[in-house]
Design an enzyme around this catalytic site. Sequence first.
Site, mmCIF file in Angstrom:
data_model
loop_
_atom_site.group_PDB
_atom_site.id
_atom_site.type_symbol
_atom_site.label_atom_id
_atom_site.label_comp_id
_atom_site.label_asym_id
_atom_site.label_seq_id
_atom_site.Cartn_x
_atom_site.Cartn_y
_atom_site.Cartn_z
ATOM 1 N N HIS A 175 -91.723 72.842 -98.573
ATOM 2 C CA HIS A 175 -92.491 72.896 -97.329
ATOM 3 C C HIS A 175 -92.203 74.122 -96.713
ATOM 4 O O HIS A 175 -92.756 75.058 -95.993
ATOM 5 C CB HIS A 175 -92.240 72.415 -96.047
ATOM 6 C CG HIS A 175 -93.760 70.713 -97.020
ATOM 7 N ND1 HIS A 175 -93.698 69.965 -95.968
ATOM 8 C CD2 HIS A 175 -94.052 70.220 -97.872
ATOM 9 C CE1 HIS A 175 -94.584 68.829 -96.613
ATOM 10 N NE2 HIS A 175 -94.481 69.342 -98.282
ATOM 11 N N HIS A 205 -93.553 63.673 -106.217
ATOM 12 C CA HIS A 205 -93.442 61.841 -105.315
ATOM 13 C C HIS A 205 -92.950 61.223 -106.375
ATOM 14 O O HIS A 205 -92.999 60.051 -105.982
ATOM 15 C CB HIS A 205 -95.054 61.758 -105.298
ATOM 16 C CG HIS A 205 -95.468 63.168 -104.206
ATOM 17 N ND1 HIS A 205 -96.624 63.121 -104.460
ATOM 18 C CD2 HIS A 205 -95.305 63.926 -103.569
ATOM 19 C CE1 HIS A 205 -97.386 63.679 -104.090
ATOM 20 N NE2 HIS A 205 -96.503 63.595 -102.979
#
EC number: 1.11.1.21
Length: 741
Positions: free
Chosen positions: A107, A270
């Site tokens: 991020h 993920h």
Amino acid sequence: MKINTLPTLSALTLAMSLALGAGMATAQEQATGNQFWWPEKLNLSPLRQNAIESNPYGSDYRYAEAFNTLDLDAVKKDIKALMTESQDWWPADYGHYGPFFIRMAWHSAGVYRIFDGRGGAAGGQQRFEPLNSWPADNVSLDKARRLLWPIKQKYGSKLSWGDLMVLTGNVALESMGFKTFGFGGGRVDDWEAEMVNWGSEKAWLDNKRHNGKGELAKPMGATQMGLIYVNPEGPNGVPDPLASAKEIRDTFGRMAMNDEETVALIAGGHTFGKAHGAHDPAKCVGADPAAAGIEEQGLGWKNKCGKGHSEDTVTSGLEGAWSSNPTKWTMEYLTWLYTFDWVQTKSPAGHIQWTPADGKAANLVPDAHLPDKRHAPIMFTSDIALKADPIYREITTRFLKNPQEFELAFAKAWFKLTHRDLGPKARYLGADVPAEALIWQDPIPALDHPLIDNADIKALGNKILASGLTVPELVRTAWASASSFRGTDMRGGANGARIRLEPMMNWQANNPKELAKVLAKLEKVQKDFNGSLKGSKKVSLADVIVLGGSVAVEKAAKEAGVVISVPFTPGRMDATQVQTDVNSFAVLEPAADGFRNYYSKDSSLSPAEMLIERANMLNLTVPEMTVLVGGLRALDANSAGVKHGVFTDKPGVLSNDFFVNLLDMSTKWRKSDKQEGIYEGQDRNSGKLKWTATPVDLIFGSHSELRAVSEVYGAQDGQDRFIQDFVKAWNKVMNADRFDI
């Protein structure tokens, strides 16, 4: 008694004054600023951000030198040890902070966007508003950075926050069994929030950035205010996997990722960790870091439900893990994506997610903190999109059948994600920089020959001036080449001579017809000159282009009565078309360039605002921008040779005439009734037309701050200062991409 009482009273007075002062400070109304009274006033703040005066390390500090003294292996060892040192104030999921740090690094880098090169890991901007307080996507990352403080504290000025966050993401992956592609340091920290247009919305997760056709506005990279990419629940929270796939393709493409890289990043990322939505955020979670009380010391999102962390953690509001071993690299994400049929459900926080229809999957995933509790795996709508979309489905099924291909694809995509805004490979620092040159790094051949010396440079300059090319032609070409640089992601610039390649050779701002003529003559000069050199000395076309502009400036200054030497450092090389990704370079095309008085219909801001944007990309100050505009107008360097703003009767001479005539009160300006966006300067007495101008020209007489600078250069003693300052600013632009000097 008096001796004891006075200190007591003083302490009481101090406590009361602090309390009253705090209340009064809160109650006092903020002063009304100029921007309120004159909202249309051109904002020069982008040209003043991150000034050297804000850097506590000072002007002599060189981060690259400091970084190169690090024992990088020792740093990584310290970071790896931190991974499993769970802290009571923020316990690690599954006893390992690795997934948490991957999210932090992702991020940090993932806000990068191709259209203006802003965002990304460089600068360590995740520490500042608004990124440090973005809802959903960045919730709790304040804790990740706080966990890293002991590492940052230990290595201090040798290791920037920007580098530390990315390196920690790499170490996290490696500590969980994944082999990364490499790491390059070199991200210099900022000391204030970067001025970035993150959107016009006034509420978090609002969406006013799509037009009637559903197209995302440029230069935005995310679909909603406060998100990194897309809403994981689906567009605007609607759980439509195919619609989600469309948004994923667009937003990841705006981060320079193709379909395969996009799939690799989502599926690879993920594989690790979990989402957190144990409770309703609206009922449990407090203010973000920027809005939290001073006593929170920069931490936010205080959770009042349960423990406030561990099994009670709330971040996105989604809840669960994608695999049975979230701290190990496995193929379970892809395996389970296709093994199970997925049905919609809701997290404990009420957010839409997906779980297997097969009840036998209910106990596949261990709880992150409670050893006796197990769960079903989960998927987001954005995960199901990788199965629903035909193109993504082909890639995910291929990766599922070829684990090694998937692993390499994720390694390379992760490297690209975390290094995209670092610029060319020449800027990378450290022993872990991979040897392979990647096309997205805009490779330029390594210097493979001796450089020309001062005598050669003088002789070459004379050859260029004798080629028949004019001062404006040489200046326009050199400027077009060098000013393609943008300091946001360190792309473009004169090195590589890509102005002779697709797509730059056909950019409208570069006047392709004239450019082709100039380049042909310069290439002949280069060829003939290299043929005359002894030994293996050579000069590149990139150097010839820049030198051509420099000797033209010298000639123009001499004709103005000032003898000056424009610095020139050879060493640029020429890239090939094979080394140039046409689609990647297309986003560098200027929609406007106020320095050349060029403005197209693709511009998203006013002409004056686009000038500030271009100057900001070139890392220019207000005086540098001002002197360059005035000098380039005097040199007749406008795109396509238009005469707007050429306030002189001797174009091609480096005079301060632009400022003298702009500030001349004998000229009266009016909007042209013949051409929209153009102004006419008439003699105040006779009404005779003297000049034409654009808003970019007139802003230097209209804007109070720009007029103040213009008056310096327009004064009777301003000519010498003007030429000296112009040459310095010109040289800065010509060498903006010379990371080797």
